[in-house]
Design a protein around this motif. Structure first.
Motif, PDB file in Angstrom:
ATOM      1  N   CYS A  45       2.489  -2.712 -13.897  1.00 24.04           N
ATOM      2  CA  CYS A  45       1.255  -2.131 -14.426  1.00 24.04           C
ATOM      3  C   CYS A  45       0.381  -3.178 -15.118  1.00 24.04           C
ATOM      4  O   CYS A  45      -0.808  -2.950 -15.322  1.00 24.04           O
ATOM      5  CB  CYS A  45       1.572  -1.018 -15.415  1.00 24.04           C
ATOM      6  SG  CYS A  45       2.523   0.342 -14.704  1.00 24.04           S
ATOM      7  N   ASN A  46       0.988  -4.316 -15.502  1.00 30.05           N
ATOM      8  CA  ASN A  46       0.262  -5.343 -16.247  1.00 30.05           C
ATOM      9  C   ASN A  46      -0.034  -6.604 -15.448  1.00 30.05           C
ATOM     10  O   ASN A  46      -0.683  -7.510 -15.967  1.00 30.05           O
ATOM     11  CB  ASN A  46       1.042  -5.709 -17.507  1.00 30.05           C
ATOM     12  CG  ASN A  46       1.150  -4.533 -18.444  1.00 30.05           C
ATOM     13  OD1 ASN A  46       0.264  -3.696 -18.509  1.00 30.05           O
ATOM     14  ND2 ASN A  46       2.245  -4.439 -19.154  1.00 30.05           N
ATOM     15  N   ARG A  47       0.445  -6.688 -14.206  1.00 27.30           N
ATOM     16  CA  ARG A  47       0.130  -7.844 -13.361  1.00 27.30           C
ATOM     17  C   ARG A  47      -1.337  -7.803 -12.964  1.00 27.30           C
ATOM     18  O   ARG A  47      -1.857  -6.747 -12.611  1.00 27.30           O
ATOM     19  CB  ARG A  47       0.988  -7.841 -12.103  1.00 27.30           C
ATOM     20  CG  ARG A  47       2.409  -8.192 -12.363  1.00 27.30           C
ATOM     21  CD  ARG A  47       3.168  -8.376 -11.046  1.00 27.30           C
ATOM     22  NE  ARG A  47       4.586  -8.440 -11.332  1.00 27.30           N
ATOM     23  CZ  ARG A  47       5.495  -7.711 -10.737  1.00 27.30           C
ATOM     24  NH1 ARG A  47       5.165  -6.877  -9.776  1.00 27.30           N
ATOM     25  NH2 ARG A  47       6.762  -7.822 -11.069  1.00 27.30           N
ATOM     26  N   LEU A  48      -1.982  -8.949 -12.978  1.00 24.12           N
ATOM     27  CA  LEU A  48      -3.382  -9.019 -12.572  1.00 24.12           C
ATOM     28  C   LEU A  48      -3.492  -8.975 -11.053  1.00 24.12           C
ATOM     29  O   LEU A  48      -2.703  -9.603 -10.350  1.00 24.12           O
ATOM     30  CB  LEU A  48      -4.022 -10.299 -13.107  1.00 24.12           C
ATOM     31  CG  LEU A  48      -4.094 -10.409 -14.619  1.00 24.12           C
ATOM     32  CD1 LEU A  48      -4.743 -11.731 -15.010  1.00 24.12           C
ATOM     33  CD2 LEU A  48      -4.840  -9.248 -15.235  1.00 24.12           C
ATOM     34  N   ARG A  49      -4.470  -8.217 -10.583  1.00 23.58           N
ATOM     35  CA  ARG A  49      -4.697  -8.046  -9.153  1.00 23.58           C
ATOM     36  C   ARG A  49      -6.196  -7.906  -8.917  1.00 23.58           C
ATOM     37  O   ARG A  49      -6.936  -7.522  -9.810  1.00 23.58           O
ATOM     38  CB  ARG A  49      -4.022  -6.773  -8.649  1.00 23.58           C
ATOM     39  CG  ARG A  49      -2.536  -6.791  -8.815  1.00 23.58           C
ATOM     40  CD  ARG A  49      -1.936  -5.499  -8.287  1.00 23.58           C
ATOM     41  NE  ARG A  49      -0.500  -5.575  -8.382  1.00 23.58           N
ATOM     42  CZ  ARG A  49       0.286  -6.178  -7.499  1.00 23.58           C
ATOM     43  NH1 ARG A  49      -0.229  -6.743  -6.448  1.00 23.58           N
ATOM     44  NH2 ARG A  49       1.588  -6.213  -7.658  1.00 23.58           N
ATOM     45  N   ASP A  50      -6.604  -8.164  -7.678  1.00 24.17           N
ATOM     46  CA  ASP A  50      -7.982  -7.887  -7.294  1.00 24.17           C
ATOM     47  C   ASP A  50      -8.084  -6.404  -6.958  1.00 24.17           C
ATOM     48  O   ASP A  50      -7.319  -5.898  -6.140  1.00 24.17           O
ATOM     49  CB  ASP A  50      -8.392  -8.734  -6.087  1.00 24.17           C
ATOM     50  CG  ASP A  50      -8.512 -10.203  -6.447  1.00 24.17           C
ATOM     51  OD1 ASP A  50      -8.941 -10.510  -7.573  1.00 24.17           O
ATOM     52  OD2 ASP A  50      -8.178 -11.046  -5.596  1.00 24.17           O
ATOM     53  N   VAL A  51      -9.011  -5.734  -7.610  1.00 26.42           N
ATOM     54  CA  VAL A  51      -9.207  -4.296  -7.417  1.00 26.42           C
ATOM     55  C   VAL A  51     -10.650  -4.071  -6.992  1.00 26.42           C
ATOM     56  O   VAL A  51     -11.569  -4.653  -7.571  1.00 26.42           O
ATOM     57  CB  VAL A  51      -8.916  -3.527  -8.733  1.00 26.42           C
ATOM     58  CG1 VAL A  51      -9.214  -2.045  -8.576  1.00 26.42           C
ATOM     59  CG2 VAL A  51      -7.487  -3.756  -9.187  1.00 26.42           C
ATOM     60  N   ASP A  52     -10.848  -3.234  -5.987  1.00 21.00           N
ATOM     61  CA  ASP A  52     -12.194  -2.883  -5.535  1.00 21.00           C
ATOM     62  C   ASP A  52     -12.143  -1.459  -4.987  1.00 21.00           C
ATOM     63  O   ASP A  52     -11.864  -1.239  -3.812  1.00 21.00           O
ATOM     64  CB  ASP A  52     -12.686  -3.858  -4.471  1.00 21.00           C
ATOM     65  CG  ASP A  52     -14.147  -3.631  -4.110  1.00 21.00           C
ATOM     66  OD1 ASP A  52     -14.861  -2.946  -4.874  1.00 21.00           O
ATOM     67  OD2 ASP A  52     -14.569  -4.129  -3.055  1.00 21.00           O
ATOM     68  N   LEU A  53     -12.376  -0.495  -5.880  1.00 18.04           N
ATOM     69  CA  LEU A  53     -12.299   0.918  -5.507  1.00 18.04           C
ATOM     70  C   LEU A  53     -13.630   1.602  -5.793  1.00 18.04           C
ATOM     71  O   LEU A  53     -14.227   1.388  -6.853  1.00 18.04           O
ATOM     72  CB  LEU A  53     -11.196   1.618  -6.301  1.00 18.04           C
ATOM     73  CG  LEU A  53      -9.768   1.142  -6.042  1.00 18.04           C
ATOM     74  CD1 LEU A  53      -8.812   1.755  -7.042  1.00 18.04           C
ATOM     75  CD2 LEU A  53      -9.355   1.494  -4.621  1.00 18.04           C
ATOM     76  N   PRO A  54     -14.089   2.447  -4.880  1.00 12.79           N
ATOM     77  CA  PRO A  54     -15.338   3.185  -5.110  1.00 12.79           C
ATOM     78  C   PRO A  54     -15.114   4.349  -6.082  1.00 12.79           C
ATOM     79  O   PRO A  54     -13.973   4.712  -6.378  1.00 12.79           O
ATOM     80  CB  PRO A  54     -15.674   3.716  -3.717  1.00 12.79           C
ATOM     81  CG  PRO A  54     -14.328   3.911  -3.079  1.00 12.79           C
ATOM     82  CD  PRO A  54     -13.474   2.768  -3.599  1.00 12.79           C
ATOM     83  N   ALA A  55     -16.204   4.933  -6.538  1.00 14.69           N
ATOM     84  CA  ALA A  55     -16.105   6.187  -7.288  1.00 14.69           C
ATOM     85  C   ALA A  55     -15.555   7.229  -6.315  1.00 14.69           C
ATOM     86  O   ALA A  55     -16.006   7.318  -5.173  1.00 14.69           O
ATOM     87  CB  ALA A  55     -17.474   6.593  -7.812  1.00 14.69           C
TER      88      ALA A  55
END
Length: 105
Positions: free
Chosen positions: A30-40
């Motif tokens: 839950c705390n690892r950094l990741r690239d996130v790209d999610l729409p509404a």
């Protein structure tokens, strides 16, 4: 009577993080950094996408939370931070308990 709580789980094959070496200290998924790209979109879709990409469990009662619209989220951040940003315009709250994020109203 309380509604059953459903758990969004991940499949072992869905997660992969080659940037974490075996010598790294253990970091919660839950705390690892990741690239996130999610729409509404609806919360249940966002929660599933975050859980499947990370190994972080998201526990919630989808009867109460699943259809709530959440904000778009993008950037290089932890799953916990991404979920918090997505939930910001809602009344939903998130609490972290180890490798699990608990979402409630």
């Amino acid at each position: 009577m309380l509604a059953p709580i459903l758990l969004a789980t991940v499949l072992a094959g869905c997660q992969s993080d080659s940037s974490i070496s075996s010598s790294s200290p253990e970091i919660s998924p839950c705390n690892r950094l990741r690239d996130v790209d999610l729409p509404a979109q609806r919360f249940d879709v966002t929660a599933q996408a975050l859980a499947h990409s990370s190994g972080c469990f998201i526990k919630t009662d989808l009867a109460d939370t699943g259809s709530i619209d959440v904000a778009a989220v993008s950037g290089h951040l932890s799953i916990a931070a991404a979920l918090s940003r997505a939930l910001a315009p809602t009344q939903l709250q998130v609490i972290q308990n180890g490798d699990t994020l608990i979402v409630h109203s």
